[in-house]
Write an enzyme that holds these catalytic residues in place. Structure first.
Site, short mmCIF file in Angstrom:
data_model
loop_
_atom_site.label_atom_id
_atom_site.label_comp_id
_atom_site.label_asym_id
_atom_site.label_seq_id
_atom_site.Cartn_x
_atom_site.Cartn_y
_atom_site.Cartn_z
N HIS A 1 -16.63 0.33 1.19
CA HIS A 1 -15.92 -0.76 0.52
C HIS A 1 -16.51 -1.15 -0.83
CE1 HIS A 1 -12.67 -3.47 0.57
NE2 HIS A 1 -12.49 -3.40 1.87
N ASP B 1 -12.11 -1.04 7.85
CA ASP B 1 -10.74 -0.94 7.36
C ASP B 1 -10.42 0.40 6.70
OD1 ASP B 1 -8.21 -1.47 6.58
OD2 ASP B 1 -8.73 -2.86 4.97
N ARG C 1 0.83 -1.22 0.00
CA ARG C 1 0.00 0.00 0.00
C ARG C 1 0.86 1.27 0.00
NH1 ARG C 1 -4.03 -2.96 -1.76
NH2 ARG C 1 -4.70 -4.51 -0.27
N GLU D 1 -4.43 4.30 0.78
CA GLU D 1 -4.90 3.03 0.20
C GLU D 1 -6.31 3.16 -0.37
OE1 GLU D 1 -4.95 -0.28 2.95
OE2 GLU D 1 -5.99 -1.57 1.54
N GLU E 1 -6.15 -12.20 8.16
CA GLU E 1 -5.84 -12.28 6.73
C GLU E 1 -4.76 -13.31 6.43
OE1 GLU E 1 -5.06 -8.16 5.56
OE2 GLU E 1 -7.20 -7.92 5.14
N ARG F 1 -2.23 -6.44 17.13
CA ARG F 1 -3.26 -5.76 16.34
C ARG F 1 -4.63 -6.43 16.51
NH1 ARG F 1 -2.61 -5.42 10.77
NH2 ARG F 1 -3.07 -3.24 10.45
O1 GCW Z 1 -6.65 -2.98 4.56
C1 GCW Z 1 -5.88 -4.07 4.60
C2 GCW Z 1 -4.86 -3.85 3.54
C3 GCW Z 1 -3.74 -4.84 3.66
C4 GCW Z 1 -3.16 -4.72 5.06
C5 GCW Z 1 -4.26 -4.99 6.07
C6 GCW Z 1 -3.80 -4.83 7.49
C7 GCW Z 1 -0.92 -5.04 5.76
O2 GCW Z 1 -5.50 -3.96 2.31
O3 GCW Z 1 -2.79 -4.52 2.66
O4 GCW Z 1 -2.09 -5.59 5.24
O5 GCW Z 1 -5.30 -4.09 5.87
O6 GCW Z 1 -4.03 -3.76 8.04
O7 GCW Z 1 -3.23 -5.73 8.04
#
Ligand code: GCW
Length: 731
Positions: free
Chosen positions: A548, A392, A196, A420, A319, A352
């Site tokens: 989104h 996000d 990003r 982003e 993720e 996180r």
């Molecule tokens: O929004 C998402 C992003 C990812 C990112 C993730 C996160 C680093 O698209 O690229 O990964 O959040 O915050 O972990």
């Protein structure tokens, strides 16, 4: 003959030099500006009267102390005062009229006795005091603090007064940060691609470290320290385990050495599976004694090299990143193992809270549902890092209900500086208004005034540690951020981390003056552009609480029609839920009931579309296309109105920008102008894609007064597949 030839050559050479000199003195060359110096440009003060006054107040500098930080201060004053006053800076060991006294309060106390005590009492270890006063009948200005770092922050603040043309004849300032850890997060991969990131390669040149100390590392530290940033996480949260190898620790140690005098601690992101990936263990189970020992040893190794190492940041079970779940352990068990490894060295463990899984019916709910039951389970040196919104970093989100729901877990805020979701390096989207909005939302955790800012600064609950993080995209582009105005969001983050009660407007003004010019004919209109730019971005992408609607993967352009992806929560239809009857995500009792995660009176307020702020309407409600809005328009017409308004605002931004031509250097003027034209085209694509797509469901007309979309929906769907996206593929 030979002599004549020589003469001639000499004349020609002199002429060339003369021409070159004239060129450098010409406005073109004087204005040559690539943005590298950002807000530390230190251009000569343009107002003659002010310049004279500054020169008389700062005739020499008396600086006490020789530590590396004091040396950094001295060099900053040489650069800063040298540039601003266009004069040599005299460092004197005697006090005279017009002395600038710089040093810690202890070092300088012989000059002013107890006079500064009342001010010093207002600050903490990182704070500073600046005061005009008399010493032995001489008029002087003191820049001081309780520590060298406080003095450094004071020095930058003092210079900022000059940069923004403030009166310095009777200063009395005592400032200290309320948030303890003010940290940048770099999403930089070890191959130097930046997740990003839209401003070139990673700043960290791992290939030439530790041998080569790029001077840029020092400028990075100066810029950050000038705002009071005191930590940086060097690598991506999607962490490469190799960062823990010995060779990398050596490289990191050199960066830490460079940043230390500027008060910046380094942190790294670690991969939960590291004991297996770089440690040859068979498991990464956080309750396994060998795993615990491995982490403890690793932490000791790091602290041997970097005694003030900040700690680890972890993205786990999110993720696809590994985490404790694989071993049937909780977030707290995972975090505490790492926290115990760094604890003996005074380190922090930042965990996180960005978690969501495809099984969950509403992604909004997930972080709260996972973490609230564990409140109180985390060790004292753990901070939970929570994104401002529940999804996000969208152009507008309500606050994450985790703020205000964790009285026993140090909770810190994560904001995104890199754009982003705001058009990468091509759109102008000053994030100051988003950051201040996020900070000032009231969680009502302990009644009115329990704002997110008050939660994260430990005022609502008694947190052991406090923190704020900004995900930044700095890269090797000469101007650090790609779009010149992304610098302003970096600056806004830093200033707000130091003092969250500043307004986005005053920060914008400060930044413009330091980065471009103090000329009000420039500052006023461009400040307006900045202030409007975020809302414009909301309007042409996702107004009224939509969210989104992005094309998957890159997040640049629109794809509100996306419905078929491996995970439903990566599609756009998951978020807008539009059909022929209406649009929006029902998060009330009849839907996912995510609103129950908010404290009263918010839960009640959000439970009814009539009392829900319209900016959040479709975040919480699925309403009919004919629903009546405050403006008297139907929801459909309001939605269309907002989309068109977004584009209109960008066109207005273009006009305003064009009106300041000639007031700043040509380079940056032309660049921003060109980028605004890209933004206008993109905004039209966003608007047309969304309006046409939603129209295919609502079956309602676009009111007459609006320009008709140039193409049909199929065209925009096709465009999504063929368009060039201006970003690296880091994955
Ligand atoms: O929004 C998402 C992003 C990812 C990112 C993730 C996160 C680093 O698209 O690229 O990964 O959040 O915050 O972990």
């Amino acid at each position: 003959m030979a002599e004549t030839q020589l003469d001639f050559n000499m004349k020609r050479t002199s002429l060339t030099y003369l021409l070159l000199l004239l060129f450098w003195l010409s406005p073109f060359a004087l204005f040559a500006e690539d943005g590298y110096r950002a807000w530390l440009r230190y251009e000569k003060v343009s107002n003659e009267q002010l310049l004279e006054s500054y020169r008389s107040h700062i005739q020499s500098v008396y600086i006490k102390g020789t530590s590396p930080t004091l040396q950094a201060i001295k060099s900053e004053l040489e650069k800063g005062l040298g540039g601003l006053l266009a004069a040599d800076v005299h460092f004197n060991s005697a006090i005279q009229d017009g002395s600038l006294l710089v040093g810690t309060a202890d070092e300088l106390s012989s000059f002013f006795g107890n006079e500064l005590e009342p001010l010093l009492q207002k600050i903490n270890q990182e704070g500073y005091v600046i005061k005009s006063l008399q010493v032995d009948g001489k008029n002087v200005t003191v820049v001081t603090g309780k520590t060298d770092i406080g003095v450094l922050y004071g020095t930058f603040a003092f210079l900022r007064n000059l940069q923004t043309h403030k009166d310095i004849s009777s200063l009395e300032v005592a400032e200290a940060p309320k948030i303890e850890n003010r940290i940048l997060n770099h999403w930089d991969n070890l191959n130097r691609l930046v997740e990003r990131g839209y401003a070139g390669l990673s700043l960290w040149d791992w290939g030439t470290l530790p041998d080569y100390r790029d001077p840029r590392y020092t400028d990075y530290a100066r810029l950050n320290s000038s705002m009071g940033i005191n930590g940086t996480v060097l690598n991506n949260v999607n962490a490469d385990p190799r960062i823990l190898q010995d060779d990398f620790i050596e490289k990191i140690a050199v960066l830490a050495d460079i940043f230390r005098p500027y008060g910046i601690q380094v942190y790294i992101s670690v991969n939960f599976q590291s004991p297996m990936e770089v440690g040859n263990l068979e498991t990464a189970d956080p309750l396994d004694p060998d795993v615990r020992k491995w982490w403890a040893d690793k932490a000791s190794e790091i602290y041997d090299r970097i005694p003030d190492f900040g700690g680890f940041l972890v993205k786990a079970d999110s993720e696809g990143e590994p985490g404790p779940f694989k071993y049937n352990r909780t977030h707290a068990e995972g975090a505490n193992m790492l926290a115990e490894a760094v604890e003996p060295h005074g380190g922090l463990l930042i965990w996180r809270a960005f978690v969501y899984s495809p099984e969950q019916y509403d992604r909004f709910r997930e972080a709260y549902d996972e973490f609230v039951p564990q409140d109180g389970d985390f060790n004292d040196n753990v901070l939970l890092q929570v994104k401002n919104g529940p999804i996000d970093f969208q152009p507008r989100e309500p606050f994450s209900p985790l703020f205000g729901a964790l009285p026993n877990t140090n909770t810190m805020l994560e904001l995104q500086i890199t754009q982003e979701y705001f058009g990468f390096n091509t759109h102008l989207a000053y994030q100051g208004p988003l950051f201040t909005e996020a900070l000032n939302l009231d969680t009502y955790a302990k009644g009115e005034g329990s704002t997110v800012a008050n939660v994260i600064s430990g005022e609502v609950f008694d947190y052991e540690h406090t923190g704020i993080a900004g995900v930044v995209n700095l890269g090797t582009d000469r101007n650090w951020t790609g779009h010149p105005f992304v610098q302003s969001s970096w600056y806004a983050f830093g200033r707000l981390a130091w003092n969250h009660s500043l307004s986005s407007e005053e920060i914008a003004e400060e930044w413009l003056k330091m980065t471009f010019t103090n000329n009000p004919d420039f500052v006023e209109p461009v400040k307006e552009i900045m202030q409007e730019s975020r809302e414009a971005g909301v309007n042409y992408r996702s107004p009224l609480g939509l969210t989104h609607l992005y094309a998957q993967g890159h997040h640049y352009g629109p794809a509100p029609w996306t419905s078929d992806l491996p995970r439903p929560d990566w599609t756009a239809v998951y978020y807008h839920k539009a059909d022929e009857d209406g649009i929006g995500f029902d998060r009330t009792e009849t839907g996912s009931n995510a609103i129950e995660q908010y404290n009263e009176p918010l839960e009640t307020q959000f439970s009814d579309p009539e009392t829900t702020p319209e900016d959040y309407l479709l975040w919480f409600h699925n309403v009919s296309w004919d629903y009546e809005m405050d403006s008297g328009r139907t929801l459909w017409n309001e939605l269309v109105h907002k989309y068109y308004k977004g584009v209109e605002t960008v066109r207005w931004m273009q006009d305003e920008w064009n009106s300041i031509e000639g007031l700043i250097d040509k380079e940056r003027f032309e660049k921003v102008k060109a980028l605004l034209s890209i933004q206008e085209k993109d905004a039209v694509i966003w608007r047309n894609s969304c309006v046409l797509y939603f129209q295919s469901l609502s079956d309602k007309p676009i009111p007459e007064q609006y320009e008709k979309p140039e193409h049909d929906l199929e065209y925009y769907k096709e465009l999504e597949k063929t368009r060039y996206i201006p970003a690296p593929r880091y994955y």
